[in-house]
Design a protein around this motif. Sequence first.
Motif, PDB file in Angstrom:
ATOM      1  N   GLU A   1      -3.221  -7.639   9.042  1.00 48.40           N
ATOM      2  CA  GLU A   1      -2.192  -7.093   8.870  1.00 48.40           C
ATOM      3  C   GLU A   1      -2.562  -6.368   7.610  1.00 48.40           C
ATOM      4  N   LEU A   2      -3.833  -6.349   7.006  1.00 49.25           N
ATOM      5  CA  LEU A   2      -3.766  -5.354   5.989  1.00 49.25           C
ATOM      6  C   LEU A   2      -3.321  -4.398   6.862  1.00 49.25           C
ATOM      7  N   VAL A   3      -4.369  -4.008   7.929  1.00 43.42           N
ATOM      8  CA  VAL A   3      -4.415  -2.491   8.064  1.00 43.42           C
ATOM      9  C   VAL A   3      -3.136  -2.225   9.160  1.00 43.42           C
ATOM     10  N   ASP A   4      -2.317  -3.037   9.068  1.00 37.59           N
ATOM     11  CA  ASP A   4      -0.803  -2.379   9.314  1.00 37.59           C
ATOM     12  C   ASP A   4      -0.121  -2.345   8.586  1.00 37.59           C
ATOM     13  N   ASN A   5      -0.594  -2.552   6.974  1.00 37.62           N
ATOM     14  CA  ASN A   5      -0.024  -2.500   6.189  1.00 37.62           C
ATOM     15  C   ASN A   5       0.793  -1.184   5.131  1.00 37.62           C
ATOM     16  N   VAL A   6       1.446  -0.416   5.165  1.00 33.82           N
ATOM     17  CA  VAL A   6       2.038   0.950   4.417  1.00 33.82           C
ATOM     18  C   VAL A   6       1.276   1.362   3.364  1.00 33.82           C
ATOM     19  N   PHE A   7       0.641   0.262   2.824  1.00 39.22           N
ATOM     20  CA  PHE A   7       0.575   0.399   1.531  1.00 39.22           C
ATOM     21  C   PHE A   7      -1.311   1.223   1.661  1.00 39.22           C
ATOM     22  N   PHE A   8      -2.222   0.020   2.933  1.00 41.42           N
ATOM     23  CA  PHE A   8      -3.580   0.336   2.697  1.00 41.42           C
ATOM     24  C   PHE A   8      -3.888   0.528   4.393  1.00 41.42           C
ATOM     25  N   GLY A   9      -2.703   0.725   5.359  1.00 36.77           N
ATOM     26  CA  GLY A   9      -3.076   0.757   6.451  1.00 36.77           C
ATOM     27  C   GLY A   9      -3.645   2.523   7.130  1.00 36.77           C
ATOM     28  N   ALA A  10      -3.255   3.227   6.757  1.00 38.73           N
ATOM     29  CA  ALA A  10      -3.660   5.018   7.142  1.00 38.73           C
ATOM     30  C   ALA A  10      -5.299   5.127   6.418  1.00 38.73           C
ATOM     31  N   GLY A  11      -5.158   4.813   4.943  1.00 39.24           N
ATOM     32  CA  GLY A  11      -6.053   5.139   4.762  1.00 39.24           C
ATOM     33  C   GLY A  11      -6.934   3.859   4.962  1.00 39.24           C
ATOM     34  N   ALA A  12      -7.220   2.251   5.506  1.00 38.66           N
ATOM     35  CA  ALA A  12      -8.036   1.780   5.680  1.00 38.66           C
ATOM     36  C   ALA A  12      -8.250   2.456   7.607  1.00 38.66           C
TER      37      ALA A  12
ATOM     38  N   MET B   1     -14.380   6.260  -5.184  1.00 41.36           N
ATOM     39  CA  MET B   1     -13.620   6.867  -6.027  1.00 41.36           C
ATOM     40  C   MET B   1     -11.953   6.275  -6.339  1.00 41.36           C
ATOM     41  N   GLY B   2     -11.345   5.981  -5.371  1.00 48.76           N
ATOM     42  CA  GLY B   2      -9.780   5.448  -6.023  1.00 48.76           C
ATOM     43  C   GLY B   2     -10.425   4.320  -6.992  1.00 48.76           C
ATOM     44  N   PHE B   3     -10.752   2.763  -6.165  1.00 48.14           N
ATOM     45  CA  PHE B   3     -11.219   1.777  -6.353  1.00 48.14           C
ATOM     46  C   PHE B   3     -11.968   2.274  -7.707  1.00 48.14           C
ATOM     47  N   ARG B   4     -12.378   3.047  -8.319  1.00 50.12           N
ATOM     48  CA  ARG B   4     -14.048   3.297  -9.458  1.00 50.12           C
ATOM     49  C   ARG B   4     -13.025   3.684 -10.432  1.00 50.12           C
ATOM     50  N   ILE B   5     -11.674   4.364 -10.193  1.00 46.96           N
ATOM     51  CA  ILE B   5     -10.807   4.918 -10.826  1.00 46.96           C
ATOM     52  C   ILE B   5      -9.713   3.299 -11.668  1.00 46.96           C
ATOM     53  N   TYR B   6      -9.904   3.072 -10.707  1.00 49.02           N
ATOM     54  CA  TYR B   6      -8.544   2.074 -10.693  1.00 49.02           C
ATOM     55  C   TYR B   6      -9.355   0.798 -11.502  1.00 49.02           C
ATOM     56  N   LEU B   7     -10.507   0.494 -11.236  1.00 45.87           N
ATOM     57  CA  LEU B   7     -11.483  -0.130 -12.502  1.00 45.87           C
ATOM     58  C   LEU B   7     -11.163  -0.132 -13.501  1.00 45.87           C
ATOM     59  N   ARG B   8     -11.597   0.687 -13.513  1.00 46.55           N
ATOM     60  CA  ARG B   8     -11.952   1.309 -15.199  1.00 46.55           C
ATOM     61  C   ARG B   8     -10.467   1.683 -15.924  1.00 46.55           C
ATOM     62  N   ALA B   9      -9.382   1.943 -15.087  1.00 45.99           N
ATOM     63  CA  ALA B   9      -8.219   2.291 -15.488  1.00 45.99           C
ATOM     64  C   ALA B   9      -8.444   0.666 -17.019  1.00 45.99           C
ATOM     65  N   LEU B  10      -7.860  -0.468 -15.782  1.00 43.40           N
ATOM     66  CA  LEU B  10      -8.063  -2.343 -16.068  1.00 43.40           C
ATOM     67  C   LEU B  10      -8.937  -1.757 -17.153  1.00 43.40           C
TER      68      LEU B  10
ATOM     69  N   LEU C   1      -0.581   0.501 -10.454  1.00 42.61           N
ATOM     70  CA  LEU C   1      -0.903   1.545 -10.301  1.00 42.61           C
ATOM     71  C   LEU C   1      -1.839   1.613  -8.969  1.00 42.61           C
ATOM     72  N   LEU C   2      -2.374   0.158  -8.592  1.00 43.28           N
ATOM     73  CA  LEU C   2      -3.030  -0.219  -7.494  1.00 43.28           C
ATOM     74  C   LEU C   2      -1.778   0.090  -6.277  1.00 43.28           C
ATOM     75  N   ALA C   3      -0.486  -0.085  -6.872  1.00 41.85           N
ATOM     76  CA  ALA C   3       0.179   0.530  -4.954  1.00 41.85           C
ATOM     77  C   ALA C   3       0.925   1.937  -5.492  1.00 41.85           C
ATOM     78  N   SER C   4       0.755   2.577  -6.477  1.00 49.49           N
ATOM     79  CA  SER C   4       1.497   3.818  -6.321  1.00 49.49           C
ATOM     80  C   SER C   4      -0.109   4.733  -6.008  1.00 49.49           C
ATOM     81  N   VAL C   5      -1.733   3.962  -6.353  1.00 55.00           N
ATOM     82  CA  VAL C   5      -2.351   4.848  -5.398  1.00 55.00           C
ATOM     83  C   VAL C   5      -2.618   4.538  -4.501  1.00 55.00           C
ATOM     84  N   SER C   6      -3.049   3.192  -3.766  1.00 55.12           N
ATOM     85  CA  SER C   6      -3.024   3.028  -2.334  1.00 55.12           C
ATOM     86  C   SER C   6      -1.560   3.754  -1.400  1.00 55.12           C
ATOM     87  N   LEU C   7      -0.091   3.927  -2.236  1.00 52.74           N
ATOM     88  CA  LEU C   7       0.560   3.818  -0.984  1.00 52.74           C
ATOM     89  C   LEU C   7       0.371   6.031  -1.288  1.00 52.74           C
ATOM     90  N   LEU C   8       0.111   6.354  -2.038  1.00 55.40           N
ATOM     91  CA  LEU C   8      -0.143   7.944  -2.398  1.00 55.40           C
ATOM     92  C   LEU C   8      -0.970   8.207  -1.019  1.00 55.40           C
TER      93      LEU C   8
END
Length: 267
Positions: free
Chosen positions: A122-133, A62-71, A28-35
């Motif tokens: 490396e996280l700012v350049d990461n495909v999962f987190f970079g654009a959002g960051a 909001m994304g992290f809040r939903i993710y933590l709620r899902a956990l 879920l974390l990977a999917s939401v981050s990539l989306l």
Amino acid sequence: MSQVQGSGIPGILRTLREYLAFYCGLGLLASVSLLWSVLALPLSLVLPRKWKKRTGRLVITMGFRIYLRALSIMGACRFDLKALDILQGESPMIIAPNHPSLMDALMVISRLPNLACIMKSELVDNVFFGAGARLAGYIRNDSLRGMIYLAVEDLRSGSHLLLFPEGTRSNRLPIGTVRGSIALIAKEAGVPIQTVLIETDSAFLTKGWPFFRKPSMPIHYRIHLGQRFDPPTDVRVFTAELESYFQSALVDAKLPHLPAVTDVHSS
């Protein structure tokens, strides 16, 4: 095999539920981050400049809040984060938590939508987190001078700043060596430092924990506010004072033992 049989059907079912919750959580974390990264790329081109940071940070919160709620719903974790809510409407400050695990940033960001964050490059350049960051205006840490300049500018613009005093996850508990950059940024920006105390009963994602190693569940996390310090005048003196404060404030905190290197290789 005898250990599995001895645990009985309820034990086997509980283990299966934990593995399902664990891998569903990671997926879920990977999917939401990539989306969000896919959506953030065009938004960075069309949104007016003044809306980029606000939109990026709000969506991540909001994304992290939903993710933590899902956990929580899956039974993987239990969170007590309400202490952070009183900081939402306050004036600019540095939010300074201890940093036992990789979950810490997610928990803090999930409660504070107007928050800048200093991230590893490396996280700012990461495909999962970079654009959002980048849309959220998060700050790279690859240049110390550039990091300090951008952090001060962000605070002066009215944001909060999440900055872990150790600069990385704790290599010893209750806290490792505090770096002087937090005091320097607070001094230059003229903002207070609000300490945050994070407690957990699991070593999951602490220093040395393999990312795909399943922990026992549920994991409990609790956050409460520590002392708020005025902007420092002497960087070196304040850095030592801050480290001493954390050592004292966390002496009775619920924190796990860090995994030993031998434990990591044997897992």
